[in-house]
Enzyme design. Structure first.
Site, mmCIF file in Angstrom:
data_model
loop_
_atom_site.group_PDB
_atom_site.id
_atom_site.type_symbol
_atom_site.label_atom_id
_atom_site.label_comp_id
_atom_site.label_asym_id
_atom_site.label_seq_id
_atom_site.Cartn_x
_atom_site.Cartn_y
_atom_site.Cartn_z
ATOM 1 N N LYS A 138 0.834 -1.199 0.000
ATOM 2 C CA LYS A 138 0.000 0.000 0.000
ATOM 3 C C LYS A 138 0.880 1.265 0.000
ATOM 4 O O LYS A 138 2.078 1.187 0.271
ATOM 5 C CB LYS A 138 -0.959 -0.029 1.190
ATOM 6 C CG LYS A 138 -1.960 -1.199 1.110
ATOM 7 C CD LYS A 138 -2.907 -1.088 -0.077
ATOM 8 C CE LYS A 138 -3.544 -2.366 -0.558
ATOM 9 N NZ LYS A 138 -4.420 -3.068 0.348
HETATM 10 C C1 LIG Z 1 -5.469 -4.111 0.703
HETATM 11 C C2 LIG Z 1 -6.952 -3.926 0.606
HETATM 12 C C3 LIG Z 1 -7.819 -4.240 1.657
HETATM 13 C C4 LIG Z 1 -7.390 -5.001 2.869
HETATM 14 O O1 LIG Z 1 -6.330 -4.498 3.553
HETATM 15 P P1 LIG Z 1 -5.345 -5.531 4.341
HETATM 16 O O2 LIG Z 1 -4.451 -4.598 5.074
HETATM 17 O O3 LIG Z 1 -4.660 -6.348 3.298
HETATM 18 O O4 LIG Z 1 -6.206 -6.346 5.244
HETATM 19 C C5 LIG Z 1 -9.146 -3.907 1.534
HETATM 20 N N1 LIG Z 1 -9.627 -3.331 0.413
HETATM 21 C C6 LIG Z 1 -8.838 -3.036 -0.627
HETATM 22 C C7 LIG Z 1 -9.440 -2.366 -1.825
HETATM 23 C C8 LIG Z 1 -7.474 -3.342 -0.583
HETATM 24 O O5 LIG Z 1 -6.697 -3.092 -1.639
#
Ligand SMILES: *Cc1c(COP(=O)(O)O)cnc(C)c1O
Length: 393
Positions: free
Chosen positions: A208
């Site tokens: 992210k």
């Molecule tokens: C990464 C992601 C999540 C979940 O986040 P995690 O930290 O992996 O649990 C939820 N929604 C979207 C659109 C994502 O890209």
């Protein structure tokens, strides 16, 4: 994508499946996404290891304060993941058994799993093909008496404008819970995403915009909501860790989860945040480089991100004959991906299937190009040249 930088980025050495096909001269294009560390992270983690405090600690609380300052909000609740953030935000919004939550099918499956973890019913909706985001009209059409929340996904980091339907939704008792997993650093008008008054959820997972290794955060709307979410993330125990270890008892006030963020993860997040301006500059610049390089390429449509306001998470194109183009790119050693296979077609979510013609169409066309801050302009040219060849074959 930096013109200059004081420390070399950390480059993961682990072999991934994508490394099976090599593109030795251009290692960055083999990865679709990659963590980008600045160099202070390892020392920060070592310091926490030496401190002996690995759970939720004052390091976690410092991370919460620093994220709150960055966003311009009074409070942030750090949790173990973006999925956990969504789960707790939905619980705080009162979404439970019998309640409907409107959600685009075009998202990572975590969004849907969070709705099901809360015990609510996912109501899948279509998206606009140009942005892969829901529109206010698509949401309005799906609202029923049982709707408790709307869960828009800020695809690629793009903020969504609900100003025309917000009053109506509020009057109906419907809460907007934003999946802002892609959107850390993006803006909605003059405000940061997270500071718009909606219940927003971020992910700080490995790839992210800002990473904690693993992590997430909820941005509560009121102090009471913050308190509820804090209780929910700490197994329903009200006392702080410090008070608990000095006492012979503790009280469990409600059902809750172990969703606390480890100090180890918070330390990584703090190191990342201290140099986030570099990410804030590099990601939009990389996306613009792709946009300019792709201009006039027949058959390739770039999913728009409102780049003036967005810190992009990815770069998605729509191409005809995607299966062949995807295979061709992979064979050239380029780490393309698909974000996302639609959820309403997943077996686990079959009970909530409904036909979504736009999502089904775009799902066969979308392809994510390699996108991470270590990439150079030459890497982008290499990817775009390969894409041109692949689509004209
Ligand atoms: C990464 C992601 C999540 C979940 O986040 P995690 O930290 O992996 O649990 C939820 N929604 C979207 C659109 C994502 O890209």
């Amino acid at each position: 994508m930096h013109a200059s930088r004081s420390a070399e980025p950390y480059t993961p050495t682990a072999q991934t499946e994508e490394d099976v096909v090599t593109s030795p001269s251009r290692p960055h294009v083999r990865r679709n996404a990659s963590p980008y560390l600045f160099g202070g992270e390892a020392a920060a983690v070592a310091q926490v290891l030496e401190s002996g405090q690995y759970g939720h600690s004052d390091v976690t609380e410092e991370f919460e304060r620093r994220v709150a300052d960055f966003l311009g909000v009074p409070e942030v609740v750090a949790v173990v993941s973006g999925t956990a953030a969504l789960h707790l935000a939905l619980l705080a919004a009162g979404a439970g058994p019998g309640d409907e939550v409107i959600v685009p099918s075009m998202t990572f499956c975590a969004t849907v799993q969070a709705i099901l973890a809360a015990g609510a019913i996912p109501v899948f909706v279509d998206v606009a093909p140009a942005t892969l985001c829901v529109t206010d009209q698509l949401v309005t059409d799906a609202v029923t008496e049982r709707t408790r929340a709307v869960l828009p996904v800020l695809f690629g980091g793009r903020a969504i404008d609900f100003s025309r339907i917000r009053t109506e939704l509020t009057a109906r008792g419907v809460v907007i819970v934003e999946d802002a997993a892609h959107a850390f650093g993006s803006r909605h008008g003059a405000r940061k995403v997270g500071a718009t008054g909606d219940l927003s959820c971020f992910s700080f997972g490995p790839i992210k915009n800002l990473t904690c290794g693993q992590g997430g955060a909820v941005i509560p709307r009121t102090p009471q909501e913050a308190e509820t979410i804090r209780l929910l993330r700490t197994l329903g125990i009200r006392q702080s860790q410090a008070d608990r270890i000095r006492s012979t008892n503790y009280s469990v006030d409600r059902i809750g989860q172990r969703y606390t963020m480890s100090a180890l993860n918070a330390a990584i997040g703090l190191a990342q945040l201290s140099r986030f301006e570099e990410i804030e500059a590099a990601r939009p610049q990389l996306w613009r480089t792709y946009r300019d390089a792709l201009a006039g390429t027949d058959g390739v449509a770039l999913v728009d991100l409102d780049i003036e306001h967005t810190v992009p998470f990815n770069c998605v194109v729509r191409v005809p004959n995607r299966e062949a183009v995807f295979a061709d790119m992979q064979a050239r050693g380029i780490g393309v991906g698909v974000h996302y296979p639609p959820n309403h077609l997943q077996q686990a979510f079959a009970a909530w299937h409904r036909p979504l013609p736009v999502t089904e169409q775009v799902a066969e066309e979308i392809m994510s190009l390699p996108f991470h801050p270590a990439m150079t302009e030459q890497d982008v040219s290499h990817v775009v040249d390969a894409l041109r060849k692949a689509v004209t074959r």
